[in-house]
Scaffold this active site. Sequence first.
Site: not given
Lengths: 468, 485
Positions: B187-188, B191-192, B209, B243
């Site tokens: 994800g982004n 949020v990571g 990732e 991505c």
Amino acid sequence: NPYAGLVSHLRAAWLSGKTRPLEYRVAQLEALGHFLEERKQDILQATALDMGKPSFEAYFTEILLCKNELNDTLNNLSRWAKDEHVDKNLVTQLDSAFIRKDPFGVVLIISPWNYPIHLFLMPLIGAIAAGNCVVVKPSEISKNTEKLVAEMLTCYLDSDCFAVVTADVEGTTRLLENKFDYIFFTGSTSVGRIVMTAAAKHLTPVTLELGGKNPCYVSDTCDVQNVARRVVWGRFYNAGQTCIAPDYVLCSVEMQEKLMPALREAITEFYGSNPKESPDFGRIVGDKQFQRVRALLGSGRVAIGGQTDEKERYVAPTVLADVQPSDPAMQEEIFGPILPIVVVANVDEAIDFINARPRPLAIYAFSCDSKVVNQVLERTSSGGFCGNDTLMHVTLTSLPFGGIGNSGLGKYHGKFTFDTFSHHRGCLHRNMGLEAINSPRYPPYTQQKMGLLLATFEIKRKGMCTLL
Amino acid sequence: MGRMQEAVGRARAAFRSGRSRPLGFRLQQLQSLERMVREKEQEILAAIGADLRKCGHNAYSHEILGVLGELALTMEKLPAWAAPRPVQKNLLTLRDEAYICPEPLGVVLVIGAWNYPFVLVMQPLIGAIAAGNAVVVKPSEVSEHTAQLIADILPQYLDPVHVRLLFPVPETTELLTQRFDHILYTGNSAVGKIVMAAAAKHLTPVTLELGGKSPCYIDKDCDLTIACRRITWGKFMNCGQTCIAPDYILCHPSIQSQVVENIKATLQEFYGEDVKNCPDYERIVNKRHFKRIVSLLEGQKIAHGGETDEASCFIAPTILTDVSPESKVMEEEIFGPVLPILSVENVDEAIEFINGREKPLALYVFSNDKKLIKRVISETSSGGVTGNDVIMHFFLATLPFGGVGNSGMGSYHGKHSFDTFSHHRSCLIKNLKMEGMNKLRYPPSSQKKLDMAKFFLLKRFNKGRFGLIILALLGVVAAVVIKVS
């Protein structure tokens, strides 16, 4: 932010590319070798002052094992740092595919007091070998060693790229507010959580070498004298202040009976009739830790030792018998020269006991019957495992050293240290020509193109038509 | 909360039962997974199509093909990957068994993303199962059709106790209060950070990732037609929602217009005159992202494209020229069919530009000059690289796929997935006899003992009877010497 200047100074050095050439890294590593050679006496003296570390032990762990790692790294660096070419599939047959080992940038190493040189120097070797700039923050609890490192290490290393920071808890918290490209932490589980939480703010990857209670199962079929020696050696090394020390013994009530005189004999063999006078037995590092360890003596019954001397921070090599799981000695990592024995009926009960608890850094199992050793190995989980001995698995640089669950994440030693501090970058260098091979992937999509794509991309199971 | 605690608790109990450890069980699960992908192919393609307006061909080649390949590779190699790995020994451990034993971690959480909703759940799942773990899957709620479908079909093929897909999809932060033994999140970066902070409470290792702006440098010395065709393919696939899509182009101003013309020609080749009605061109996943991407076009010089239609979330393939590095379109990952072109004088400037920004997930460089490509790679940092093409490093399973810095940590694909989801436990099994050698290390200490210890420790041997004989002799000598002194 008191450390912002230092970190940006190192980052500027990093961006200049100074640490990239292998020659530079080799020169810095060799300088570390000189540090170990020339400062040998200072190191032995400082660690003796900090925790009465016997010079034999200090020489072995702080100098010898580090030299080992240094030599291993220098011997293999060019091989480890090389691009690693990988197997290709049909589509990429004519391309170059490899994994590059890139340094991360500016890395932080935080080390504890119990093996104060070893536990920062070992990761430092890998961090330098991988081409990073490094900030080392040694423990403030081992004051004499901290002073030695702060004053002398930078005389050997390039101060543009390597720095030592001395700080207490508050200072370390401020240090962690900065962005690092990797953080390597050795210490307690609770501080490990704090470090990882701080790292999360910057998406900094971490290796955490933490601790736990390392169980030591002794089966009924074993050479009692040898077991006793190996367990005593592992438990009382550095006065018990070792993250991989056997923390407690699990055995049957009959074995406890047999072990006791053997343990007593081994302790006397090693430290004489009065261990307080032996130059080969250490002391607890500080008053706070001494109080904590002493309080654990009220568990089970003292079968061997039990004497303490607050002024010297001396705790005698102690064995506690008939310890209950609810006793104080079984509630926390002992990190002192006390060996509780917990009675279990058989190996199954021992395994259940171990599995009901957080996964430790190491598990030990002693038996003349290799099946028993394998049973313990297969039915439990831990950072590492050593059958029929204690501590020794970490002296082999080809074995990764690290924890699992509460005992840590990540691993190092030897090549694993180098790999820890490098980013493994997947690279595919393609041919500009042969565009025809690519055409099936471009729109507009047709069934024919799909057929071609399937033929070239799909991996078929062996035994069927393999196009790779 | 109760539902999640229950789901995780059941997965943990399943893992503790030990059933997922034997290779036979893991292979059987993987075989079932392969059957599922083949038998439910039409349903999977339909679900992906509904979520992203993606044609069957695209959905198959982007999502199904890769999964089948990964399954076949994993099933073939699993016995080799899972076997204990003997290590080089030193003189002291010559007679011992020393090896690394890959073991499962326990309960793994896989958090999927919406842009490739099937493969980004399946590929981690394959690795987690192969390594012997129990798995909890949280798909993205944005790609709701795919999430619903996998929730329906997965339990028909896999042991529902060992592998559990959460549907309806729970809230991520709530789920993260549970304890897992590894979390793989796609994800982004924002949020990571939340995922890692939550994992820190339980000391859970993570593979993140994430994303970033993947730069694409086009050197003057290269076949621009081919370069632009490849870039166009990678940029506009899945409507730019990839991505590792080339986010922006860096090139010399003198070739900018040629680049634009080549891309325009390629777009024509790919999607025809009427791109809006071309079945091979996708849509933006939802209104929120549509609005986000459209706002990036404000104040920009549009060299091609720019048409949008909110009702269908359509954004035409768009090229921007003379883009300023400070503009909004250069601040965040575009994740859409908008391709900015920025001018740089030379490769030095390009490298400086790239290094002045966060480390990206992918980096692309096009040039006939091999040395230049090598230079760009060695003077920058990124998750991965493809030279003279885009995207393709993703499809080679022997290359680790992951980010660095803001674009992530850890990696997976192929054996790297297996290793990510395993604990590599070092094992040293010694003999309870042969105590003579050990006497060297026991107190009371002596210089003689120290010298012998140095000798034994610093020599390395792998095997050989010669070594064994030496060892035995030295062991005897050591025992005698120690006894005598």
